[in-house]
Scaffold this motif. Sequence first.
Motif, PDB file in Angstrom:
ATOM      1  N   PHE A  54      45.307  -8.220  14.505  1.00  0.00           N
ATOM      2  CA  PHE A  54      46.028  -9.536  14.783  1.00  0.00           C
ATOM      3  C   PHE A  54      46.718 -10.059  13.714  1.00  0.00           C
ATOM      4  CE2 PHE A  54      42.527  -8.611  17.792  1.00  0.00           C
ATOM      5  CZ  PHE A  54      43.152  -8.772  18.985  1.00  0.00           C
ATOM      6  N   ALA A  63      39.759 -13.053  19.517  1.00  0.00           N
ATOM      7  CA  ALA A  63      40.724 -12.325  20.802  1.00  0.00           C
ATOM      8  C   ALA A  63      39.925 -11.627  21.619  1.00  0.00           C
ATOM      9  CB  ALA A  63      41.827 -11.645  19.878  1.00  0.00           C
ATOM     10  N   GLN A  72      45.927  -9.366  26.797  1.00  0.00           N
ATOM     11  CA  GLN A  72      45.362  -9.808  25.561  1.00  0.00           C
ATOM     12  C   GLN A  72      45.500 -11.193  25.463  1.00  0.00           C
ATOM     13  OE1 GLN A  72      47.093  -7.410  22.601  1.00  0.00           O
ATOM     14  NE2 GLN A  72      46.958  -5.535  23.777  1.00  0.00           N
ATOM     15  N   LEU A  74      44.353 -14.683  22.839  1.00  0.00           N
ATOM     16  CA  LEU A  74      43.993 -15.389  21.652  1.00  0.00           C
ATOM     17  C   LEU A  74      43.388 -16.661  21.836  1.00  0.00           C
ATOM     18  CD1 LEU A  74      44.103 -15.046  18.325  1.00  0.00           C
ATOM     19  CD2 LEU A  74      45.991 -16.398  18.532  1.00  0.00           C
ATOM     20  N   ALA A  97      49.528 -16.719  18.667  1.00  0.00           N
ATOM     21  CA  ALA A  97      49.663 -15.616  19.540  1.00  0.00           C
ATOM     22  C   ALA A  97      50.853 -14.925  19.461  1.00  0.00           C
ATOM     23  CB  ALA A  97      49.283 -16.107  20.854  1.00  0.00           C
ATOM     24  N   VAL A 102      50.553 -11.416  20.951  1.00  0.00           N
ATOM     25  CA  VAL A 102      49.523 -11.490  21.981  1.00  0.00           C
ATOM     26  C   VAL A 102      50.131 -12.288  23.158  1.00  0.00           C
ATOM     27  CG1 VAL A 102      47.337 -12.436  22.577  1.00  0.00           C
ATOM     28  CG2 VAL A 102      47.704 -11.119  20.257  1.00  0.00           C
TER      29      VAL A 102
END
Lengths: 468, 468
Positions: A54, A63, A72, A74, A97, A102
Amino acid sequence: MFSSEIYSQRRLALLSAMQGESGVMLFLGNVDSPAQYRDNCYKFRQDSNFLYFFGLDTPGLAAVVDLDNGTQTLYGTDDDIDDIIWNGPTPTVREMADAAGVDNAAAYSRLASDLKGRKVHFAPVSGYWNRMEMASLTGLGPQEVISSGKAGCKAASGKMVRAIIALRLVKSGEEIALMDKACVLGQEMHKMARCGVKVGAVEQDIVGAMEGYALAKGWGVSFPTILTQHGEIFHCHSHANTVQPGKLMVIDAGVESNEHYASDFTRTYPTGGKFTQKQREIYQIVCDCNNYAFSLVRPGVAYRDVHIAVAERMLSGLADLGLVHGDAAEMASEGICGLFMPHGLGHNMGLDVHDMEDLGENLVGYDPDQARSSQLGLGSLRMARRLVPGNVITDEPGIYFIPALIEKWRNEGTGRGFVDFDRLREYYDFGGIRLEDDLLVTPDGARRLGGERLPITPDEVEDAMDVD
Amino acid sequence: MFSSEIYSQRRLALLSAMQGESGVMLFLGNVDSPAQYRDNCYKFRQDSNFLYFFGLDTPGLAAVVDLDNGTQTLYGTDDDIDDIIWNGPTPTVREMADAAGVDNAAAYSRLASDLKGRKVHFAPVSGYWNRMEMASLTGLGPQEVISSGKAGCKAASGKMVRAIIALRLVKSGEEIALMDKACVLGQEMHKMARCGVKVGAVEQDIVGAMEGYALAKGWGVSFPTILTQHGEIFHCHSHANTVQPGKLMVIDAGVESNEHYASDFTRTYPTGGKFTQKQREIYQIVCDCNNYAFSLVRPGVAYRDVHIAVAERMLSGLADLGLVHGDAAEMASEGICGLFMPHGLGHNMGLDVHDMEDLGENLVGYDPDQARSSQLGLGSLRMARRLVPGNVITDEPGIYFIPALIEKWRNEGTGRGFVDFDRLREYYDFGGIRLEDDLLVTPDGARRLGGERLPITPDEVEDAMDVD
């Protein structure tokens, strides 16, 4: 951090390795760790897996990657108006994110309920907060979510752990550039250290100057600096001594760059600037072993075999000095080298200086068909695998004279017929020597990471100390 | 560490304060705290209460003082032969107990069973390992053994906590000598920092040099260094900026000595070496407030009253500049000062830079008859008590222009009639100024700890920067 695409690709590769699994993968970032009281914390260090997948270098994040639908998310906590008044504006969870590529951002307070009823895949954690939090989120005990020794963590997802290791063991071009940078910083720090090695100097002053450099140019040191006139003692915590004449100063230290890649170098200096004949003889063997290991490193070679070849070379040198007697290959296979080098030739390096150690040393450092030896020395080898381009490993042979260990062998009869225990008595106050470089495995061999190599031959070292 | 008698006497004083109680007092030392993986730890820092009562600076210890019969026991783990081979010889638990004047030594593995069935008195803990261990030893939850905010920890022993505070608040002669030493180191570090404040310099380089000095001469920095051209933002974690011309650089930093006593100084520098007229006007007010506070400190005076007197002086200065209008005393009592100085005038200092903060801020900093204010600024005051000789406190007034806070007050109507919000717009890019010294309360007044005072008047600061 890198561009968001790089992190997205890494997660995609991980997802692909997890095909067939159901549930979610949970990544727990680190929180600040109190040194004294709750609000007086050590310098923040993000979890390395979290950094790898990340890139976000902020406390209090988690996450989740959903294996069933690829979603996905965060998790984090946005600042309120009071936080902004006191801390200034900081990125929102949504903005973080985006930086990591993400799709979804959510409040950390939702994490526990979002995980309810899902199968949670995780890699073992290290910090004490992470143990409590991971235990609480998975319903396991704090002792169950960590690696219990070299084999790793039973309750963790073996598939996920192996996939992470496979990815992180091979460094990409972007990573190699940052590791070269970390190594240049480590070399600069070592030059500074060398200049400080003068009879009468206080060890703590040298260590402080080194760590100050590491903090000025990087995150800090990549591990607690070893700077000792007792190189035969591997874990040194005190730097209260002054530099004495006639000793060997072992300096094993590295810088972690601001991007959190490690370097790790060792050099050994004669404290008065000149080696004695006795010191030079042993030093030359260690230096030869370091260069010999480098010459053997190439794709397809098992680093275990490089360790064994180096052990043989070391024993051959010690035989020339009359400290051991016998055929070097036979002595190597009998494990005689462990008396002089009880540690392994090297380890993986990356975001951790012992890369991924807490995922399970055997999983990280051994191919599935390699069993760990029980011999002293070879059994401590952290990296045994067949090398592939992109591996970053250390090359760190050493020779030590450890009176308690020598006496133990003598009393137990270990090494009898090979080791000249009487001659070794002359070395009880010798100390130890270790010489370490950081190597990248390339398609056709190996390259030493960093800039110009730190002086390493006895003459180079004496010349450099003469100029300092 | 001090002689064993000193620790024995401290424990005797604590025992005497606990008279009438039954059971045991448990002291949990700290363990190493992982930065990355389990074996790559931050620099060890012992628990401050453990240091105060036992002086032993080694991970993995605990101690029990029996209230029923006065027995004292140190718990720890002796090295085995393998540990000695790898780590060299280290003191046994028995030897450490002797150094601390403790009669009994026992294996740590016995601790839990020895506590079975006993009432356990404890002070709240901080680190995450300590939370787990204390919870496990007392049968409480990890959230129950820590301070939950300013009031402290409900499940902890109030009598024990108050007795510890009473002892640690008054520094002995030996402690004062060590605090003077920590302050001299802190001043040297500040001189080094001042020399680094040049337009174009990278903040991280200055911070690294400072922390390197702290590590060379002491344990390290006593808290994460604040070095910022945005003094109006109180918690700064990044040092990536370069020094810009025309700014004010706030440097708030201290050294923790090898004996673990803290220092804490703040100075504010004009980045180009010369104050602008506008900067000088505000700076002079802060400087006057610092000196004024010092002149008021003496036994019997409540530090809360010093804070209020300083607030009045500050408002009077701001009124002279036309930023506020009205009677200074009335404005002070209305809490107008909080807009400019949202923090308290100072805190206790000792083995912790905010001494004993995790025992409960209100218990540490407030006399039983003092209630904590809810006003911004005064409500953040960490030390309000009536002063007694031996108290060590910081004197750190500051003026900040925090646009988000000013806008909040303007929008909410707070300070209306006193604050000239229009004039304050001219200060939105001003930043902040803080000036901090460390004071010892003496029998007839106060003394600034450390060596020669760091330059503090605007002229002194400019002259010092001119020479650097």
